[in-house]
Design a protein around this motif. Structure first.
Motif, PDB file in Angstrom:
ATOM      1  N   TYR A 112       0.752  -1.212   0.081  1.00 38.30           N
ATOM      2  CA  TYR A 112       0.097   0.072  -0.089  1.00 38.30           C
ATOM      3  C   TYR A 112       0.811   1.252   0.045  1.00 38.30           C
ATOM      4  CZ  TYR A 112      -3.814  -2.869   0.794  1.00 38.30           C
ATOM      5  OH  TYR A 112      -4.920  -3.991   0.705  1.00 38.30           O
ATOM      6  N   THR A 113       2.133   1.049   0.141  1.00 35.35           N
ATOM      7  CA  THR A 113       3.084   2.319   0.169  1.00 35.35           C
ATOM      8  C   THR A 113       3.946   2.493  -0.988  1.00 35.35           C
ATOM      9  OG1 THR A 113       5.062   1.145   0.984  1.00 35.35           O
ATOM     10  CG2 THR A 113       3.313   1.787   2.741  1.00 35.35           C
ATOM     11  N   ASP A 114       4.586   3.603  -1.172  1.00 35.46           N
ATOM     12  CA  ASP A 114       5.423   3.582  -2.321  1.00 35.46           C
ATOM     13  C   ASP A 114       6.812   2.786  -2.098  1.00 35.46           C
ATOM     14  OD1 ASP A 114       6.788   5.208  -0.529  1.00 35.46           O
ATOM     15  OD2 ASP A 114       6.326   7.156  -1.419  1.00 35.46           O
ATOM     16  N   GLN A 115       6.729   2.108  -1.095  1.00 42.97           N
ATOM     17  CA  GLN A 115       8.259   1.327  -0.854  1.00 42.97           C
ATOM     18  C   GLN A 115       7.750   0.056  -0.688  1.00 42.97           C
ATOM     19  OE1 GLN A 115      10.086   4.436   1.732  1.00 42.97           O
ATOM     20  NE2 GLN A 115      11.738   3.289   1.007  1.00 42.97           N
ATOM     21  N   PRO A 116       7.228  -0.840  -1.480  1.00 44.67           N
ATOM     22  CA  PRO A 116       6.597  -2.441  -1.301  1.00 44.67           C
ATOM     23  C   PRO A 116       7.687  -3.162  -0.761  1.00 44.67           C
ATOM     24  CG  PRO A 116       5.984  -1.452  -3.580  1.00 44.67           C
ATOM     25  CD  PRO A 116       6.816  -0.475  -3.164  1.00 44.67           C
ATOM     26  N   GLY A 117       7.581  -4.302  -0.185  1.00 37.00           N
ATOM     27  CA  GLY A 117       8.425  -5.207   0.240  1.00 37.00           C
ATOM     28  C   GLY A 117       7.976  -5.906   1.620  1.00 37.00           C
ATOM     29  N   ASP A 118       8.782  -6.796   1.981  1.00 38.55           N
ATOM     30  CA  ASP A 118       8.811  -7.518   3.439  1.00 38.55           C
ATOM     31  C   ASP A 118       8.964  -6.644   4.619  1.00 38.55           C
ATOM     32  OD1 ASP A 118       7.948  -9.766   1.754  1.00 38.55           O
ATOM     33  OD2 ASP A 118       9.863 -10.534   2.116  1.00 38.55           O
ATOM     34  N   GLU A 136       3.703   0.925  10.905  1.00 36.83           N
ATOM     35  CA  GLU A 136       2.977   2.252  10.903  1.00 36.83           C
ATOM     36  C   GLU A 136       2.823   2.834   9.558  1.00 36.83           C
ATOM     37  OE1 GLU A 136       4.594   5.699  12.830  1.00 36.83           O
ATOM     38  OE2 GLU A 136       2.689   6.061  13.840  1.00 36.83           O
ATOM     39  N   ARG A 137       3.982   2.847   8.751  1.00 39.67           N
ATOM     40  CA  ARG A 137       3.802   3.323   7.693  1.00 39.67           C
ATOM     41  C   ARG A 137       2.999   2.889   6.643  1.00 39.67           C
ATOM     42  NH1 ARG A 137       7.265   2.353   3.161  1.00 39.67           N
ATOM     43  NH2 ARG A 137       8.850   0.928   4.621  1.00 39.67           N
ATOM     44  N   GLY A 138       2.889   1.498   6.813  1.00 38.35           N
ATOM     45  CA  GLY A 138       1.827   0.552   5.957  1.00 38.35           C
ATOM     46  C   GLY A 138       0.492   1.015   6.331  1.00 38.35           C
ATOM     47  N   CYS A 139       0.301   0.970   7.807  1.00 36.20           N
ATOM     48  CA  CYS A 139      -1.094   1.240   8.336  1.00 36.20           C
ATOM     49  C   CYS A 139      -1.712   2.680   7.773  1.00 36.20           C
ATOM     50  CB  CYS A 139      -1.328   1.040   9.627  1.00 36.20           C
ATOM     51  SG  CYS A 139      -1.073  -0.693  10.147  1.00 36.20           S
ATOM     52  N   ARG A 140      -0.842   3.697   7.800  1.00 39.85           N
ATOM     53  CA  ARG A 140      -1.090   5.094   7.219  1.00 39.85           C
ATOM     54  C   ARG A 140      -1.571   4.891   5.810  1.00 39.85           C
ATOM     55  NH1 ARG A 140      -0.308   9.048  10.757  1.00 39.85           N
ATOM     56  NH2 ARG A 140       1.183   8.447  12.699  1.00 39.85           N
ATOM     57  N   ALA A 141      -0.640   4.317   5.128  1.00 39.27           N
ATOM     58  CA  ALA A 141      -1.011   4.310   3.610  1.00 39.27           C
ATOM     59  C   ALA A 141      -2.267   3.281   3.403  1.00 39.27           C
ATOM     60  CB  ALA A 141       0.283   3.497   2.788  1.00 39.27           C
ATOM     61  N   LEU A 142      -2.451   2.176   4.187  1.00 39.65           N
ATOM     62  CA  LEU A 142      -3.653   1.656   3.778  1.00 39.65           C
ATOM     63  C   LEU A 142      -4.970   2.456   4.156  1.00 39.65           C
ATOM     64  CD1 LEU A 142      -5.316  -1.214   3.573  1.00 39.65           C
ATOM     65  CD2 LEU A 142      -4.576  -1.678   6.105  1.00 39.65           C
ATOM     66  N   LEU A 143      -4.892   3.087   5.512  1.00 41.95           N
ATOM     67  CA  LEU A 143      -6.067   3.890   5.923  1.00 41.95           C
ATOM     68  C   LEU A 143      -6.054   5.091   4.770  1.00 41.95           C
ATOM     69  CD1 LEU A 143      -8.308   4.402   7.828  1.00 41.95           C
ATOM     70  CD2 LEU A 143      -6.420   5.916   9.202  1.00 41.95           C
ATOM     71  N   SER A 144      -5.259   5.564   4.363  1.00 47.23           N
ATOM     72  CA  SER A 144      -5.487   6.642   3.209  1.00 47.23           C
ATOM     73  C   SER A 144      -6.450   5.966   1.947  1.00 47.23           C
ATOM     74  CB  SER A 144      -4.249   7.566   2.999  1.00 47.23           C
ATOM     75  OG  SER A 144      -3.683   6.758   1.991  1.00 47.23           O
TER      76      SER A 144
END
Ligand code: 4NP
Length: 151
Positions: A112-118, A136-144
């Motif tokens: 969901y972010t601009d830096q995919p990966g594990d 946290e970065r993933g959750c913020r991107a997911l929520l948006s």
């Protein structure tokens, strides 16, 4: 209501962090009622959130009392709209447990972010700071992204 299940290996580090971070973010935006959020593991650990993960949540004023790990089961596929793993090996195990993914519900959190990966497993790396930042970065991107689905 959008139903989200976060999935990792043990359900005591990364996926509970994601569960409680997303609940917190949604609550702060007045959107708690729009989501049903849970977490599960592809293996069964059967315990509370691992203390270093619980401490990271607590540092940010987020509680996780009462959470006990549980294993992903096949019925979760129908129950949830999105089943979101932390790393490729989670996705492989998720497919083994859930079977095919005809509805395209399986995803990786950092996709969901601009830096995919594990998101590496802090159980093995002992790096809970990196795991926290990435979750946290993933959750913020997911929520948006989810917010655009709600409107
Ligand atoms: P998690 O970390 O998948 O982020 O919850 C793990 C926790 C426990 C174990 C493996 C991974 N374990 O093997 O016990």
């Amino acid at each position: 209501m959008i139903k989200i299940l976060f999935v990792c290996l043990g359900n005591i580090c990364r996926s509970p962090m994601a569960e409680f971070i997303l609940k917190d973010l949604a609550k702060k935006e007045g959107l708690a009622g729009q989501f049903h959020i849970e977490s599960a593991g592809t293996s069964y650990e059967g315990g509370p959130v691992y203390p270093p993960a619980r401490r990271k949540l607590a540092e940010h004023g987020i509680g996780c009392d009462g959470k006990r790990s549980r294993q992903l089961i096949r019925a979760d596929y129908e129950k949830f709209d999105l089943l979101i793993g932390m790393e490729q090996s989670n996705l492989r195990s998720m497919r083994r447990i859930l079977g095919d993914d005809p509805a395209g519900k399986l995803h990786l959190l950092l996709d969901y972010t601009d830096q995919p990966g594990d998101i590496d497993d802090p159980w093995y790396t002992n790096d809970f700071d990196t795991a926290w930042r990435e979750v946290e970065r993933g959750c913020r991107a997911l929520l948006s992204q989810l917010k655009s689905r709600l409107s």
